[in-house]
Scaffold this active site. Structure first.
Site, PDB file in Angstrom:
ATOM      1  N   TYR A 141      49.387  25.468  42.736  1.00 12.73           N
ATOM      2  CA  TYR A 141      48.418  26.184  41.960  1.00 12.73           C
ATOM      3  C   TYR A 141      46.882  25.686  41.972  1.00 12.73           C
ATOM      4  O   TYR A 141      46.689  24.623  41.998  1.00 12.73           O
ATOM      5  CB  TYR A 141      48.815  26.178  40.388  1.00 12.73           C
ATOM      6  CG  TYR A 141      47.881  26.888  39.476  1.00 12.73           C
ATOM      7  CD1 TYR A 141      48.191  28.155  39.250  1.00 12.73           C
ATOM      8  CD2 TYR A 141      46.910  26.120  39.049  1.00 12.73           C
ATOM      9  CE1 TYR A 141      47.141  29.011  38.264  1.00 12.73           C
ATOM     10  CE2 TYR A 141      45.981  26.864  38.130  1.00 12.73           C
ATOM     11  CZ  TYR A 141      45.967  28.146  37.812  1.00 12.73           C
ATOM     12  OH  TYR A 141      45.081  28.895  36.913  1.00 12.73           O
ATOM     13  N   GLU A 189      42.384  33.049  40.338  1.00 13.57           N
ATOM     14  CA  GLU A 189      43.641  32.091  40.323  1.00 13.57           C
ATOM     15  C   GLU A 189      44.539  32.605  41.578  1.00 13.57           C
ATOM     16  O   GLU A 189      44.683  33.682  42.089  1.00 13.57           O
ATOM     17  CB  GLU A 189      44.439  32.609  39.060  1.00 13.57           C
ATOM     18  CG  GLU A 189      45.773  31.897  38.732  1.00 13.57           C
ATOM     19  CD  GLU A 189      46.462  32.130  37.505  1.00 13.57           C
ATOM     20  OE1 GLU A 189      46.059  31.441  36.629  1.00 13.57           O
ATOM     21  OE2 GLU A 189      47.268  33.167  37.736  1.00 13.57           O
TER      22      GLU A 189
END
EC number: 6.2.1.5
Length: 388
Positions: A109, A197
């Site tokens: 991530y 993101e």
């Protein structure tokens, strides 16, 4: 303002970041043709909506034939996808993203937000890719690694390497990660973003990093200097009342309750919602008409609130500092007369020309309940909803 995944990946490509080859399609035929352009399968087909949780809702699928691609597109295009991040109505699916499937060895991530407490852009990285970062933060916060960007120097390569080492990356992956980190930071700053993101950022079985997903949120207050981002706006993904409010420079957020709230000032609006809930009510919206409220904007705000069928009463809470309460009263009277309000309206006015505003409301002959204070206003609007 949010962007679709395919739009985020288009931006990634402009900044030289690695992402799978893919095409956004609006018809089943286009989806099949996209597969031909990409080459041999398998492929991944994804519904394009402004919501997470698409995979669990059936909106993401790995397929091995063009027939499966057509079937997926026929099943979803023109339908609505319901996920844990949407309401019961879901979001409309107008595009399908078809892209080459990726052989995944590990999921990571990487993302960034504006951290209000430190007043910095903060990057977050984790080995726990592919799941909601909020869940990771709640259950295993030690697995989230952070670096803050200095507003004077901007992003520095050593910060990317620092995150890469904390993720356990080695060799060429450190260099690739640093390049992606610097690219994302550049996009964030140059494009006036509020959120960026990649979840997941994957290590392929060939040993390379690739941006498998992308999520971008632009700062709505900066869109005037980002015309290309403004053109990417998909209003079909937004609440129509919120889109209408934006045209009048009103800050409106739809909620699930039945008491409409019209307030000037974000802090007062939040306080109004709190006191409504304290007395047993449920707000139907957050609506801030701002410090420069005009009669026309107040009238439009009333229309937006009353366009929600769930609204059973309206609470107007105005503190007259910059704005004059008598002008707000004119707007309320005009809106009630024009729209034909059939629900109770409770009004609390304080400050600049409050007495004149109250007199105008009293002399209007309309069914408007005057409140003597904020607590009284909350009690009266809750009682009105309950029919007391």
């Amino acid at each position: 303002m949010n962007l679709h995944e395919y739009q985020a990946k288009q931006l990634f490509a402009r900044y030289g970041l690695p992402a799978p080859v893919g095409y956004a399609c609006t018809t089943p035929r286009e989806a099949e043709e996209a597969a031909s352009k990409i080459g041999a399968g398998p492929w991944v087909v994804k519904c394009q909506v402004h919501a997470g949780g698409r995979g669990k809702a059936g909106g993401v699928k790995v397929v091995n034939s063009k027939e499966d691609i057509r079937a997926f597109a026929e099943n979803w295009l023109g339908k609505r996808l319901v996920t844990y991040q949407t309401d019961a109505n879901g979001q409309p699916v107008n595009q399908i993203l078809v892209e080459a499937a990726t052989d995944i060895a590990k999921e990571l991530y990487l993302g960034a937000v504006v951290d209000r407490s430190s007043r910095r852009v903060v990057f977050m990285a984790s080995t726990e890719g592919g799941v909601e970062i909020e869940k990771v933060a709640e259950e295993t916060p030690h697995l989230i690694h952070k670096v803050a960007l200095d507003p004077l120097t901007g992003p520095m390569p050593y910060q990317g390497r620092e995150l890469a080492f904390k993720l356990g990356l080695e060799g060429k992956l450190v260099q690739q990660f640093t390049k992606i980190f610097m690219g994302l930071a550049t996009i964030f700053l140059e494009r006036d973003l509020a959120l960026i993101e990649i979840n997941p950022l994957v290590i392929t079985k060939q040993g390379d990093l690739i941006c498998l997903d992308g999520k971008l949120g632009a700062d709505g207050n900066a869109l005037f200097r980002q015309p290309d981002l403004r053109e990417m706006r998909d209003q079909s993904q937004e609440d129509p009342r919120e889109a209408q409010a934006a045209q009048w420079e009103l800050n409106y957020v739809a909620l699930d309750g039945n008491i409409g709230c019209m307030v000037n000032g974000a802090g007062l609006a939040m306080g109004t919602m709190d006191i409504v809930k304290l007395h047993g009510g449920e707000p139907a919206n957050f609506l801030d008409v701002g410090g420069g409220a005009t009669k026309e904007r107040v009238t439009e705000a009333f229309k937006i609130i009353l366009s929600d069928d769930k609204v059973k009463a309206v609470l107007v809470n105005i503190f007259g500092g910059i704005v004059r309460c008598d002008l707000i009263a004119d707007g309320i009277i005009g809106a009630v007369a024009e729209v034909g309000v059939n629900v109770p309206v409770v009004v609390r006015l304080e400050g600049n020309n409050a007495e004149l505003g109250a007199k105008k409301l009293a002399d209007s002959g309309l069914n408007i309940i005057a409140a003597k204070g904020l607590t009284d206003a909350a009690q009266q609007v809750v009682a009105a909803v309950e029919g007391k």
